[in-house]
Design an enzyme around this catalytic site. Structure first.
Site, PDB file in Angstrom:
ATOM      1  CE1 TYR A 109      -3.128   2.972   0.558  1.00 25.98           C
ATOM      2  CE2 TYR A 109      -4.021   1.753   2.409  1.00 25.98           C
ATOM      3  CZ  TYR A 109      -4.100   2.817   1.545  1.00 25.98           C
ATOM      4  OH  TYR A 109      -5.112   3.716   1.653  1.00 25.98           O
ATOM      5  CE  LYS A 137      -6.435   1.522  -1.643  1.00 27.22           C
ATOM      6  NZ  LYS A 137      -6.112   2.853  -1.111  1.00 27.22           N
TER       7      LYS A 137
END
Length: 276
Positions: A109, A137
Site C-alpha cells: 500500500y 495499491k
C-alpha cells in the site's frame, strides 16, 4: 450496516472490496472488530468476488495476527500500509516478514500523503520484487511512476479517486478508493468505459465523480462521507477519534451541496436524518 454497504457495492457491479484500510479506519479499530469486519465481508461476498484485507497495525505482532486471520477467514489477499516513520530498509523488512506470514498474495500500500513519504520508482520496484508481493495499491498522483511499474509487469490498483480514468489510461488494472462506497455505480461505469476504450465517456464520468469529491473535500472528509452514507440508510456511525464530527451548520451545508451533485444519479435520493 456493513452488510447493507456490501450489498450496495456488489449490486453496482464491483469485483470486490478492500476492508479496514484508510477509509475503513482500520488502524484505529480494535483488533477483534477488524476480525469481525473481515468475517462479515467474506461471508457476504458473492461467489467470484474478492476480499482484500488491510492487516497493517501499529505493532508487527498484531499485523501478523490479522494477516493470518484473514487467510483463515477466506480472504483473497492481504495488504498493509508501511509502518509509520519507517525508513526504506525498514519498510522492506516489514513487508518481507509480513508477506511470509501467510500464503495469500500481498498487495503493498503506497500512500505517501498518509505519512510514509514519497518513494522512487526503484524503491517501489524493490517492494514489488519481495516474494509474496502481488502488486501495489498506488494512492498517489504520480501516474508516470504508476505506468512504469505496470510496464514492468506489476499489478497496480489506482488509489486516487480523483484520477481513476487517468490511472486506467496509464495502465492501472483497477481501482480501490473511498468515494466508491457512496457512488459505486459511477466507478463501475467509468471502469467499463475505460476497458472499452471509450475515454471521452470515462472522462465525463470522472468529472461527475470529481464534482462530488470537491464537495466532500470542502468538509472534514471522513465525517462527511460517513454522514452522507447515513443519509442513504447505511448507519455507519461517526468517524473515530481523533477525528471530530460535523457541526449542525456543516451538516446543513453538506446536505445542500450533495443534493446538487447527486441529483441525477440512478440511486435512492438522500433521506434526511431527523436532527431535531
Amino acid at each position: 450496516a456493513l452488510e447493507r454497504l456490501l450489498e450496495r457495492v456488489y449490486s453496482a457491479g464491483a469485483d470486490g472490496v478492500y476492508v479496514c484500510g484508510s477509509t475503513g479506519e482500520g488502524l484505529v479499530l480494535p483488533a477483534d472488530m477488524r476480525r469481525n469486519i473481515v468475517e462479515i465481508a467474506v461471508r457476504n461476498s458473492p461467489r467470484g468476488k474478492q476480499v482484500i484485507v488491510h492487516a497493517g497495525a501499529w505493532s508487527f505482532a498484531e499485523a501478523q495476527s490479522l494477516a493470518r486471520h484473514a487467510a483463515r477467514a477466506g480472504a483473497a489477499a492481504i495488504s498493509s500500509l508501511p509502518p509509520a516513520g519507517a525508513s526504506y530498509p525498514e519498510i522492506l523488512a516489514h513487508y518481507r516478514d509480513l508477506a511470509a506470514s501467510t500464503d495469500l498474495p500481498f498487495l503493498a500500500y503506497y500512500f505517501p500523503a498518509a505519512g510514509s513519504g514519497p518513494l522512487s520508482y526503484d524503491q517501489l520496484a524493490g517492494i514489488c520484487a519481495i516474494p509474496g508481493i502481488a502488486g501495489l495499491k498506488f494512492t498517489d498522483f504520480d501516474l508516470y511512476i504508476l505506468s512504469l511499474l505496470v510496464r514492468e509487469g506489476n499489478v497496480v490498483f489506482n488509489g486516487r479517486d480523483e484520477v481513476l480514468s487517468a490511472g486506467l489510461l496509464m495502465g492501472a488494472h483497477g481501482g480501490i478508493g473511498s468515494i466508491y462506497n457512496l457512488v459505486p455505480g459511477w466507478f463501475v461505469e467509468l471502469y467499463g468505459h475505460a476497458r472499452a476504450g471509450r475515454w471521452v465517456e470515462a472522462r465525463q464520468v470522472q468529472d461527475r465523480i470529481n464534482d462530488l469529491i470537491r464537495v466532500l473535500l470542502s468538509f472534514p472528509f471522513l465525517p462527511a462521507l460517513k454522514r452522507a452514507l447515513s443519509w442513504e440508510g447505511i448507519e455507519c456511525g461517526d468517524a473515530l477519534r481523533p477525528r471530530i464530527g460535523l457541526t449542525a451548520e456543516q451538516e446543513s451545508r453538506l446536505r445542500t451541496a450533495l443534493e446538487g451533485v447527486l441529483l441525477d444519479r440512478p440511486v435512492p435520493v438522500i433521506v434526511h436524518r431527523d436532527t431535531a
